[in-house]
Write a protein that holds these residues in place. Structure first.
Motif, PDB file in Angstrom:
ATOM      1  N   SER A  28       0.852  -1.189   0.000  1.00  0.00           N
ATOM      2  CA  SER A  28       0.000   0.000   0.000  1.00  0.00           C
ATOM      3  C   SER A  28       0.885   1.235   0.000  1.00  0.00           C
ATOM      4  O   SER A  28       1.204   1.805   1.042  1.00  0.00           O
ATOM      5  N   PHE A  29       1.245   1.635  -1.187  1.00  0.00           N
ATOM      6  CA  PHE A  29       2.231   2.692  -1.394  1.00  0.00           C
ATOM      7  C   PHE A  29       1.930   3.955  -0.598  1.00  0.00           C
ATOM      8  O   PHE A  29       2.825   4.543   0.009  1.00  0.00           O
ATOM      9  N   TYR A  30       0.677   4.369  -0.578  1.00  0.00           N
ATOM     10  CA  TYR A  30       0.313   5.655   0.012  1.00  0.00           C
ATOM     11  C   TYR A  30       0.516   5.712   1.517  1.00  0.00           C
ATOM     12  O   TYR A  30       0.497   6.805   2.092  1.00  0.00           O
ATOM     13  N   LEU A  31       0.711   4.553   2.163  1.00  0.00           N
ATOM     14  CA  LEU A  31       0.879   4.510   3.605  1.00  0.00           C
ATOM     15  C   LEU A  31       2.329   4.667   4.054  1.00  0.00           C
ATOM     16  O   LEU A  31       2.582   4.777   5.258  1.00  0.00           O
ATOM     17  N   TYR A  32       3.271   4.671   3.132  1.00  0.00           N
ATOM     18  CA  TYR A  32       4.674   4.585   3.498  1.00  0.00           C
ATOM     19  C   TYR A  32       5.501   5.762   3.026  1.00  0.00           C
ATOM     20  O   TYR A  32       5.279   6.312   1.946  1.00  0.00           O
ATOM     21  N   ALA A  33       6.472   6.114   3.862  1.00  0.00           N
ATOM     22  CA  ALA A  33       7.502   7.040   3.430  1.00  0.00           C
ATOM     23  C   ALA A  33       8.379   6.367   2.382  1.00  0.00           C
ATOM     24  O   ALA A  33       8.631   5.161   2.448  1.00  0.00           O
ATOM     25  N   MET A  34       8.827   7.137   1.427  1.00  0.00           N
ATOM     26  CA  MET A  34       9.702   6.645   0.377  1.00  0.00           C
ATOM     27  C   MET A  34      10.987   7.459   0.373  1.00  0.00           C
ATOM     28  O   MET A  34      10.988   8.646   0.710  1.00  0.00           O
ATOM     29  N   ASP A  35      12.067   6.807  -0.025  1.00  0.00           N
ATOM     30  CA  ASP A  35      13.385   7.425   0.010  1.00  0.00           C
ATOM     31  C   ASP A  35      14.119   7.240  -1.310  1.00  0.00           C
ATOM     32  O   ASP A  35      13.895   6.272  -2.042  1.00  0.00           O
ATOM     33  N   TRP A  36      15.009   8.183  -1.584  1.00  0.00           N
ATOM     34  CA  TRP A  36      16.027   8.010  -2.605  1.00  0.00           C
ATOM     35  C   TRP A  36      17.396   8.004  -1.929  1.00  0.00           C
ATOM     36  O   TRP A  36      17.702   8.885  -1.122  1.00  0.00           O
ATOM     37  N   TYR A  37      18.190   7.001  -2.262  1.00  0.00           N
ATOM     38  CA  TYR A  37      19.578   6.907  -1.852  1.00  0.00           C
ATOM     39  C   TYR A  37      20.460   6.935  -3.091  1.00  0.00           C
ATOM     40  O   TYR A  37      19.987   6.715  -4.209  1.00  0.00           O
ATOM     41  N   ARG A  38      21.738   7.172  -2.883  1.00  0.00           N
ATOM     42  CA  ARG A  38      22.684   7.050  -3.978  1.00  0.00           C
ATOM     43  C   ARG A  38      23.997   6.473  -3.470  1.00  0.00           C
ATOM     44  O   ARG A  38      24.329   6.594  -2.296  1.00  0.00           O
ATOM     45  N   THR A  90      27.223  12.160  -9.551  1.00  0.00           N
ATOM     46  CA  THR A  90      27.353  10.898 -10.265  1.00  0.00           C
ATOM     47  C   THR A  90      27.298   9.731  -9.287  1.00  0.00           C
ATOM     48  O   THR A  90      28.078   9.666  -8.330  1.00  0.00           O
ATOM     49  N   ALA A  91      26.376   8.817  -9.518  1.00  0.00           N
ATOM     50  CA  ALA A  91      26.164   7.688  -8.621  1.00  0.00           C
ATOM     51  C   ALA A  91      25.071   6.801  -9.197  1.00  0.00           C
ATOM     52  O   ALA A  91      24.382   7.174 -10.148  1.00  0.00           O
ATOM     53  N   VAL A  92      24.915   5.635  -8.592  1.00  0.00           N
ATOM     54  CA  VAL A  92      23.730   4.831  -8.820  1.00  0.00           C
ATOM     55  C   VAL A  92      22.687   5.266  -7.803  1.00  0.00           C
ATOM     56  O   VAL A  92      22.963   5.311  -6.601  1.00  0.00           O
ATOM     57  N   TYR A  93      21.516   5.596  -8.286  1.00  0.00           N
ATOM     58  CA  TYR A  93      20.435   6.069  -7.431  1.00  0.00           C
ATOM     59  C   TYR A  93      19.436   4.945  -7.192  1.00  0.00           C
ATOM     60  O   TYR A  93      18.997   4.275  -8.128  1.00  0.00           O
ATOM     61  N   TYR A  94      19.073   4.756  -5.917  1.00  0.00           N
ATOM     62  CA  TYR A  94      18.208   3.669  -5.505  1.00  0.00           C
ATOM     63  C   TYR A  94      16.953   4.191  -4.819  1.00  0.00           C
ATOM     64  O   TYR A  94      17.026   5.085  -3.970  1.00  0.00           O
ATOM     65  N   CYS A  95      15.845   3.609  -5.156  1.00  0.00           N
ATOM     66  CA  CYS A  95      14.588   3.831  -4.457  1.00  0.00           C
ATOM     67  C   CYS A  95      14.510   2.866  -3.273  1.00  0.00           C
ATOM     68  O   CYS A  95      14.975   1.722  -3.364  1.00  0.00           O
ATOM     69  N   GLN A 107      16.517  -1.761  -8.210  1.00  0.00           N
ATOM     70  CA  GLN A 107      17.746  -2.251  -8.833  1.00  0.00           C
ATOM     71  C   GLN A 107      18.772  -1.148  -9.052  1.00  0.00           C
ATOM     72  O   GLN A 107      19.945  -1.433  -9.288  1.00  0.00           O
ATOM     73  N   GLY A 108      18.341   0.088  -8.982  1.00  0.00           N
ATOM     74  CA  GLY A 108      19.210   1.228  -9.172  1.00  0.00           C
ATOM     75  C   GLY A 108      19.218   1.729 -10.599  1.00  0.00           C
ATOM     76  O   GLY A 108      19.005   0.974 -11.547  1.00  0.00           O
ATOM     77  N   THR A 109      19.469   3.020 -10.748  1.00  0.00           N
ATOM     78  CA  THR A 109      19.618   3.625 -12.060  1.00  0.00           C
ATOM     79  C   THR A 109      20.835   4.546 -12.034  1.00  0.00           C
ATOM     80  O   THR A 109      21.028   5.315 -11.094  1.00  0.00           O
ATOM     81  N   GLN A 110      21.660   4.432 -13.055  1.00  0.00           N
ATOM     82  CA  GLN A 110      22.921   5.164 -13.099  1.00  0.00           C
ATOM     83  C   GLN A 110      22.701   6.593 -13.560  1.00  0.00           C
ATOM     84  O   GLN A 110      22.052   6.845 -14.581  1.00  0.00           O
ATOM     85  N   VAL A 111      23.261   7.522 -12.808  1.00  0.00           N
ATOM     86  CA  VAL A 111      23.294   8.930 -13.194  1.00  0.00           C
ATOM     87  C   VAL A 111      24.752   9.341 -13.317  1.00  0.00           C
ATOM     88  O   VAL A 111      25.526   9.190 -12.370  1.00  0.00           O
ATOM     89  N   THR A 112      25.116   9.848 -14.480  1.00  0.00           N
ATOM     90  CA  THR A 112      26.476  10.298 -14.717  1.00  0.00           C
ATOM     91  C   THR A 112      26.448  11.750 -15.176  1.00  0.00           C
ATOM     92  O   THR A 112      25.760  12.081 -16.147  1.00  0.00           O
TER      93      THR A 112
END
Length: 115
Positions: A28-38, A90-95, A107-112
Motif C-alpha cells: 500500500s504505497f500511500y501509507l509509506y515514506a519513500m526514500d532516494w539513496y545514492r 554521479t552515482a547509482v540512485y536507488y529507491c 535495482q538502481g539507475t545510473q546517473v552520470t
C-alpha cells in the motif's frame, strides 16, 4: 511481493537536469515514506531525499535547493527531480522503502554528470 523499479537515469552535462522515477508495487504505497539513496563507486550509500506519507520532505544538505522529491499516490510512483547537476552527483540512485521492519530496494539507475 514488494517491487521497486527505478528509471530515468542517464548521462547529463554539468548544470543539466534529470527526473528519476520509481514505480512501486506489492504494498500500500500511500501509507509509506519513500526514500532516494545514492552510491558512488568506493563510497557509502547515502540518503538523498525522503518523502513521508503526508508529503513532508527532507533532503541531504548536498542536494538542498537542487533536488525535489515528490510522489503520485495514484500512479504508485515516487520521483526525484534533479536540477543543476554536478559531477559529484554521479552515482547509482536507488529507491527505498522500509516496510514491516524490512528494507526494500530497487535495482538502481545510473546517473552520470560530465564536467
Amino acid at each position: 511481493q514488494v517491487l521497486l523499479v527505478e528509471s530515468g537515469g542517464g548521462l547529463v552535462q554539468l548544470g543539466g537536469s534529470l527526473r528519476l522515477s520509481c514505480a512501486a508495487s506489492g504494498f500500500s504505497f500511500y501509507l509509506y515514506a519513500m526514500d532516494w539513496y545514492r552510491q558512488a563507486p568506493g563510497k557509502q550509500r547515502e540518503l538523498v531525499a525522503t518523502i513521508t506519507w503526508r508529503g513532508e520532505t527532507n533532503y541531504a544538505d548536498s542536494v538542498k535547493g537542487r533536488f525535489v522529491i515528490s510522489r503520485d499516490n495514484v500512479k504508485n510512483t515516487v520521483y526525484l527531480q534533479m536540477n543543476t547537476l554536478r559531477p559529484e552527483d554521479t552515482a547509482v540512485y536507488y529507491c527505498h522503502v522500509l516496510r514491516q521492519g524490512s528494507d526494500y530496494w530497487g535495482q538502481g539507475t545510473q546517473v552520470t554528470v560530465s564536467s
